[in-house]
Design an enzyme around this catalytic site. Sequence first.
Site, PDB file in Angstrom:
ATOM      1  N   SER A 156      21.125  80.561  53.168  1.00 16.63           N
ATOM      2  CA  SER A 156      20.799  79.655  52.737  1.00 16.63           C
ATOM      3  C   SER A 156      21.347  78.643  53.337  1.00 16.63           C
ATOM      4  O   SER A 156      23.005  78.941  54.140  1.00 16.63           O
ATOM      5  CB  SER A 156      22.179  79.602  51.053  1.00 16.63           C
TER       6      SER A 156
ATOM      7  N   THR B 118      10.431  67.281  43.451  1.00 22.89           N
ATOM      8  CA  THR B 118      10.571  66.702  42.028  1.00 22.89           C
ATOM      9  C   THR B 118       9.620  65.478  41.476  1.00 22.89           C
ATOM     10  O   THR B 118       9.037  65.397  42.504  1.00 22.89           O
ATOM     11  CB  THR B 118      11.823  65.890  42.620  1.00 22.89           C
TER      12      THR B 118
ATOM     13  N   ARG C 214      32.956  56.943  41.479  1.00 32.80           N
ATOM     14  CA  ARG C 214      31.830  56.177  41.426  1.00 32.80           C
ATOM     15  C   ARG C 214      31.922  55.153  40.208  1.00 32.80           C
ATOM     16  O   ARG C 214      32.291  55.388  38.934  1.00 32.80           O
ATOM     17  CB  ARG C 214      31.004  57.402  40.734  1.00 32.80           C
TER      18      ARG C 214
ATOM     19  N   LYS D 140      11.520  61.132  42.351  1.00 30.24           N
ATOM     20  CA  LYS D 140      11.443  60.368  43.541  1.00 30.24           C
ATOM     21  C   LYS D 140      10.658  59.508  43.947  1.00 30.24           C
ATOM     22  O   LYS D 140       9.855  58.734  43.349  1.00 30.24           O
ATOM     23  CB  LYS D 140      12.226  61.178  44.527  1.00 30.24           C
TER      24      LYS D 140
ATOM     25  N   THR E 242      29.485  64.721  48.591  1.00 29.38           N
ATOM     26  CA  THR E 242      27.733  64.366  48.794  1.00 29.38           C
ATOM     27  C   THR E 242      27.766  64.781  50.722  1.00 29.38           C
ATOM     28  O   THR E 242      27.149  65.375  51.108  1.00 29.38           O
ATOM     29  CB  THR E 242      27.452  63.563  48.690  1.00 29.38           C
TER      30      THR E 242
ATOM     31  N   SER F 209      18.468  64.250  52.598  1.00 32.65           N
ATOM     32  CA  SER F 209      18.198  63.540  52.367  1.00 32.65           C
ATOM     33  C   SER F 209      19.512  62.679  52.861  1.00 32.65           C
ATOM     34  O   SER F 209      19.314  61.056  52.673  1.00 32.65           O
ATOM     35  CB  SER F 209      18.207  63.415  50.899  1.00 32.65           C
TER      36      SER F 209
ATOM     37  N   HIS G 155      12.822  65.491  48.872  1.00 31.07           N
ATOM     38  CA  HIS G 155      12.743  63.619  49.527  1.00 31.07           C
ATOM     39  C   HIS G 155      11.031  63.855  50.503  1.00 31.07           C
ATOM     40  O   HIS G 155      11.579  62.800  51.722  1.00 31.07           O
ATOM     41  CB  HIS G 155      14.162  64.259  50.555  1.00 31.07           C
TER      42      HIS G 155
HETATM   43  N1  PLP Z   1      17.293  68.703  45.757  1.00 36.29           N
HETATM   44  C1  PLP Z   1      17.541  67.843  46.157  1.00 36.29           C
HETATM   45  C2  PLP Z   1      17.317  68.307  48.364  1.00 36.29           C
HETATM   46  C3  PLP Z   1      18.220  66.952  45.585  1.00 36.29           C
HETATM   47  O1  PLP Z   1      18.227  65.398  46.779  1.00 36.29           O
HETATM   48  C4  PLP Z   1      17.598  66.230  44.471  1.00 36.29           C
HETATM   49  C5  PLP Z   1      18.666  65.286  43.510  1.00 36.29           C
HETATM   50  O2  PLP Z   1      18.466  64.566  43.859  1.00 36.29           O
HETATM   51  C6  PLP Z   1      17.610  67.388  43.356  1.00 36.29           C
HETATM   52  C7  PLP Z   1      16.764  68.962  44.246  1.00 36.29           C
HETATM   53  C8  PLP Z   1      17.345  67.230  42.478  1.00 36.29           C
HETATM   54  O3  PLP Z   1      15.679  67.118  41.864  1.00 36.29           O
HETATM   55  P1  PLP Z   1      16.557  65.845  40.088  1.00 36.29           P
HETATM   56  O4  PLP Z   1      16.901  64.537  41.215  1.00 36.29           O
HETATM   57  O5  PLP Z   1      14.674  65.969  40.179  1.00 36.29           O
HETATM   58  O6  PLP Z   1      16.960  67.236  39.548  1.00 36.29           O
END
Ligand code: PLP
Length: 403
Positions: free
Chosen positions: A136, A244, A21, A247, A362, A188, A216
């Site tokens: 999960s 969060t 990266r 975002k 990812t 996402s 998201h």
């Molecule tokens: N949950 C998901 C699905 C995410 O994509 C992310 C981060 O990209 C997080 C939690 C973590 O959130 P934060 O970026 O606020 O730490």
Amino acid sequence: MDYAQFFEEQISGLKTEGRYRVFAEIMRHVSHFPEATQYTEKGDRDIVVWCSNDYLGMGQNAVVLDAMHEAIDLCGAGAGGTRNISGNNRFHVLLEQELASLHSAEAALLFTSGYTANMTTLMTLGAAIPGCIIFSDSQNHNSMIEGIRHSRAPRMIFRHNDIAHLEELLAAAPINAPKLVAFESVYSMDGDIAPIKEICDVAEKYNAMTFLDEVHAVGMYGVHGGGVSERDGQSHRLTFIQGTLAKAIGVHGGYVAGSRAAIDFIRSFGQGFIFSSSMPPAVAAGARASIQYLKQHNEIRERHQERAETLRQKLTDAGLPVIVTTSHIVPVLVGEASRCKQASDLLLEEHGIYIQPINYPTVPRGSERLRITPTPLHTNAQMDALIVALNAVWARLDLKMTA
Ligand code: PLP
């Protein structure tokens, strides 16, 4: 052991695979998002950002910035401690009330990030509830996976968004065992959306708690921005809604919302909450102003969806391999790590278009992609320039045209 050699070998492995990266160094400018400046060894260049998770541009909204400036002038920079040791600022408390109201919940609890919110809450629940089994979704975010793993609770992975499989696993578990179903609303990377109602139906049938990551979706779905759970009229059924502030809210931090008792439990036993200094009060003030603004401005959400749909259509018309989604996320398939990186580099260097490559872990190998996130602020002209650039890069690298 030769430590330096170990580190270097690991890094060179990533480079060989083409998934090392490199972070683009950028400066965003107030009022100009999605335009930005990129700093390179060869000099500065103007770019258009197409991969930001500041999905609605709230990171530059004047109401948010004013609230942050005012809070800094009022109470300074840092919070000064953990919540328990002098770090419980009024802005934290007001933000938690706002979040509880956003999700029609009794209470909410702030964390320094969405990652910590997931990790701490799931770890605490799984470790503290005797015999708890966690179910999960197979595509859950790393922060949920790590929280579940560190809880050491038995875990069952259900196939992505597959209600029948979830039910099969729940039915096979001991009837009296405590259970928790953990999943996301908008995933996402593929941009698909969970069937929240059906998951709640099954969870209730087997007396399982539910934990929904709305990272998201919060700010972007539901008439007040309460996420897909609000849009689908399901908020009241979830044991925990997590989100969060970094975002669509445009600031920083994370949270969980739920019943007074459940949130008080996490507040009292969650180590990632207890032992970490609270977020700067100005951050909390900015996030609160953003949530309040978004509650009242549904037209931003409508414009956001319209922009995503318009871009999807333009990409489809251009014959580019769009992965069709029902959300605001518009992925374009490349299918190979080093070519994905090359495509991203060419877009940035030759066209001033910033879309970072998404590679393993990812997404699964073979599904490497460019993940495009149009915002309400992206114009038709910027979209047309994006299509021209993508076409040029696809031709140059001879990339495939079907998703
Ligand atoms: N949950 C998901 C699905 C995410 O994509 C992310 C981060 O990209 C997080 C939690 C973590 O959130 P934060 O970026 O606020 O730490």
